[in-house]
Enzyme design. Structure first.
Site, PDB file in Angstrom:
ATOM      1  CB  SER A  69      -0.941  -0.054   1.195  1.00 51.59           C
ATOM      2  OG  SER A  69      -1.911   0.930   1.092  1.00 51.59           O
ATOM      3  CG  ASP A 288      -3.012   4.211  -0.666  1.00 50.60           C
ATOM      4  OD1 ASP A 288      -3.853   3.913  -1.548  1.00 50.60           O
ATOM      5  OD2 ASP A 288      -2.883   3.532   0.364  1.00 50.60           O
ATOM      6  CB  SER A 513       3.597   2.076  12.606  1.00 48.53           C
ATOM      7  OG  SER A 513       3.265   1.491  11.358  1.00 48.53           O
ATOM      8  N   GLY A 514       1.505  -0.388  12.792  1.00 47.35           N
ATOM      9  CA  GLY A 514       1.327  -1.800  12.445  1.00 47.35           C
ATOM     10  C   GLY A 514       1.737  -2.077  11.009  1.00 47.35           C
ATOM     11  NE  ARG A 520       1.653   5.108  11.224  1.00 51.43           N
ATOM     12  CZ  ARG A 520       2.511   5.004  10.208  1.00 51.43           C
ATOM     13  NH1 ARG A 520       3.382   5.963   9.980  1.00 51.43           N
ATOM     14  NH2 ARG A 520       2.508   3.935   9.434  1.00 51.43           N
TER      15      ARG A 520
HETATM   16  C1  G16 Z   1      -3.144   0.538   6.519  1.00 48.99           C
HETATM   17  C2  G16 Z   1      -4.456   0.279   7.200  1.00 48.99           C
HETATM   18  C3  G16 Z   1      -5.028   1.563   7.741  1.00 48.99           C
HETATM   19  C4  G16 Z   1      -4.008   2.263   8.641  1.00 48.99           C
HETATM   20  C5  G16 Z   1      -2.661   2.388   7.929  1.00 48.99           C
HETATM   21  C6  G16 Z   1      -1.552   2.867   8.839  1.00 48.99           C
HETATM   22  O1  G16 Z   1      -3.352   1.395   5.436  1.00 48.99           O
HETATM   23  O2  G16 Z   1      -5.344  -0.317   6.286  1.00 48.99           O
HETATM   24  O3  G16 Z   1      -6.187   1.255   8.472  1.00 48.99           O
HETATM   25  O4  G16 Z   1      -4.437   3.519   8.997  1.00 48.99           O
HETATM   26  O5  G16 Z   1      -2.246   1.128   7.421  1.00 48.99           O
HETATM   27  O6  G16 Z   1      -1.428   1.960   9.896  1.00 48.99           O
HETATM   28  P1  G16 Z   1      -0.303   2.066  10.968  1.00 48.99           P
HETATM   29  O7  G16 Z   1      -0.411   3.440  11.547  1.00 48.99           O
HETATM   30  O8  G16 Z   1      -0.601   0.976  11.957  1.00 48.99           O
HETATM   31  O9  G16 Z   1       1.024   1.893  10.280  1.00 48.99           O
HETATM   32  P2  G16 Z   1      -2.659   1.123   4.027  1.00 48.99           P
HETATM   33  O10 G16 Z   1      -3.230   2.167   3.135  1.00 48.99           O
HETATM   34  O11 G16 Z   1      -1.183   1.245   4.245  1.00 48.99           O
HETATM   35  O12 G16 Z   1      -3.088  -0.276   3.698  1.00 48.99           O
END
Ligand code: G16
Length: 548
Positions: A69, A288, A513-514, A520
């Protein structure tokens, strides 16, 4: 042993994808994400789990998306999509993590068989998988590892490769494949495009053609989807695509895209240099890398950058739906339909205040689509958006039935019902979708007769900053209260509270962050100078408590 042949074949395949020693993988906010070269063993094991999940659900179709992503191009990732088109059930995320971390082929096979027995998977059931990838150069190699897992099942998992496509299209296809009623649409990319185009035309009615829209595609797969979709609507909404270079190495998400715009609070340099937004009444937006996030923007007086992020989209959409429901004069069991908004701690304080002051209930949940999606399902019409632009609208099954069966008592009511039904078809109810959300915004702007500036006038964001801070071990940061407070490291939250209390309208929180290896930090306050000071104070605290 009944499954000896299967285990032999799994063993041969698994030996080609050994797990590197010392690495710990985890299924994060949106699946596994890390450097692409570390991912082949994870892909193989995710392939196994996808098959187990499908067999456990009597052959229901499961989705697998290979993407990272918004992450930089050298990263990649993978996530599973459940039959309803939603994110994988959280309990199974743990099984994914367990499989991914098996240190050897022997432990992988024994864990696999333990899962089969504990989860009561009947291996004789069929398995159906749909998979897709984004434009990352590492994706084809990773897909091979996934396919190796599928091939290891001699009874043959039935697999469909959608090739290069957006994450939301994959979610849509999974949902539509499993929905045998046909109400979710035809389960192909073409079915997705046609359904959305038809609903869009209904909703725009005679208000078109709309003014051209500049779309930053983050040099990712959204460029293809946008080009394809434009063929279905012609000049009704002319697109001016920017950042469509999916070939140049390193271009994906680099200095462009929704994440760049949201975190830098600035135009992508390519858009700024082109000067296209300097003309009056011009609006632009950014996707994105896999086209599941959307933010809008414009230049006030042709100069000052103004961001219209996920919070602003939620406000615009919730008020529009409230209007339509009011005009439809529609009640369910004589109760007014419940419209609500779900946000995360990142939502700007002004947006929450704006919604509440208009009698729209707001819920706050932890980051991640799965949390927002489930909370939104508790409303008849649930609008959920993360500030970063990830979100959608959910119509409950009973709300959809009421809409279809409702007997309007006036032309105005009939028209509003027609629009609500079209809206439920325009919106990708499986997951946040940049393309579908963009059309939704355009519909509301056309309905109100607004440009970006009028939309922006609803409320003024509190100045805010979102920064990444590198720490030694982000797993030491444990949050509570929908991520608004830290439980660990012990004592840190008290210091953050002290810092926050020094500033009028101050708010700040920290969470791991995941999707990236960082924590963050979010801060907001009444003035930009205060936000800067608060951000510095909390960054210093983080360096003290968790610095490298
Ligand atoms: C993913 C999740 C979103 C989240 C984002 C950032 O988005 O689908 O719900 O807001 O990651 O997550 P984190 O702050 O835990 O890193 P994407 O667009 O990267 O798939």
């Amino acid at each position: 042993h009944k499954y000896a042949t299967l285990l032999d074949s799994l063993q041969d395949a698994a030996n080609l994808y050994p797990k590197p020693e010392g690495l710990k993988y985890s299924y994060g906010t949106a699946g596994f994400r890390t450097l692409a070269n570390l991912l082949p063993p994870v892909m193989f094991r995710v392939g196994l789990l996808a098959i187990l999940r499908s067999k456990r659900l009597a052959g229901a179709t499961i989705g697998v998306m290979v993407t990272a992503s918004h992450n930089p191009e050298q990263d990649n990732g993978v996530k599973l999509v459940d039959p309803s088109g939603e994110m994988l059930e959280p309990l199974w995320e743990l099984h994914a993590t367990t499989l991914a971390n098996c240190p050897s082929t022997a432990s992988l096979l024994s864990t696999f068989m333990t899962l089969v027995s504990h989860l009561r998977v009947d291996l004789d059931q069929p398995a159906n998988i749909v998979y897709a990838r984004d434009t990352r150069p590492s994706s084809p190699g990773l897909v091979e590892a996934l396919e190796a897992a599928f091939r290891a099942f001699s009874d043959g998992a039935k697999v469909v490769d959608l090739g290069i496509t957006t994450t939301p299209i994959l979610h849509y296809v999974v949902k539509a494949t499993n929905d045998k009623s046909g109400e979710s649409g035809i389960p192909t990319q073409e079915g997705y495009m046609k359904r959305m185009a038809k609903a869009f035309k209904t909703l725009i009615g005679n208000r078109g053609p709309l003014a051209p829209l500049h779309v930053d595609c983050a040099n990712g797969v959204g460029a293809f989807a946008l080009e394809e979709f434009s063929k279905h609507i012609g000049d009704l909404l002319p697109f001016r695509p920017i950042n469509t270079d999916v070939k140049t190495r390193g271009a994906l998400n680099f200095q462009c895209g929704a994440d760049f715009v949201k975190t830098k609070q600035a135009l992508p340099p390519s858009v700024a240099q082109s000067g296209v937004l300097s003309k009056p009444d011009t609006r632009g937006c950014s996707f994105d890398g896999d086209a599941d996030r959307l933010v809008y923007y414009y230049l006030r007086d042709g100069k000052t950058f103004r961001l219209l992020d996920g919070d602003k989209i939620a406000g615009l959409v919730a008020m529009y739906i409230k209007d339509l429901v009011g005009r439809a004069r529609m009640h369910e069991n004589n109760e007014p339909l419940k419209i609500g908004v779900v946000q995360t701690a990142y939502a700007n304080g002004s947006s929450t205040k704006y919604l509440k002051s208009r009698n729209i209930p707001v819920r706050c949940v932890p980051t991640g689509v799965k949390h927002l999606h489930h909370a939104a399902q508790l409303f008849d019409i649930g609008v959920y958006f993360e500030a970063n632009g990830h979100g959608t609208v959910l119509f409950s099954p009973s709300c959809l039935t009421t809409l279809r069966e409702f007997q309007p008592d006036s032309p105005e009511s009939a028209n509003a019902i027609k629009q609500l039904i079209a809206l439920s078809e325009l919106i990708n109810q499986a997951v946040g979708d940049a393309l579908s959300d963009m059309l939704l915004v355009e519909v509301v702007l056309a309905y109100r007769g607004w440009g970006a500036e009028e939309w922006d006038a609803g409320y003024e964001d509190l100045p805010n900053r979102l920064v990444k801070v590198e720490v030694h071990d982000r797993s030491q940061f444990v949050t509570i209260d929908a991520e608004r407070k830290l439980q660990y490291p012990t004592g840190l939250q008290d210091h953050i509270d002290d810092a926050v209390n020094k500033f009028e309208l101050g708010r700040s929180f920290v969470r791991p962050s995941g999707t990236e290896d960082c924590v963050r930090l979010y801060a907001e306050a009444k003035s930009t100078a205060d936000v800067e000071s608060l951000t510095t104070m909390v960054t210093d605290l983080l360096t003290y408590y968790g610095g490298p």
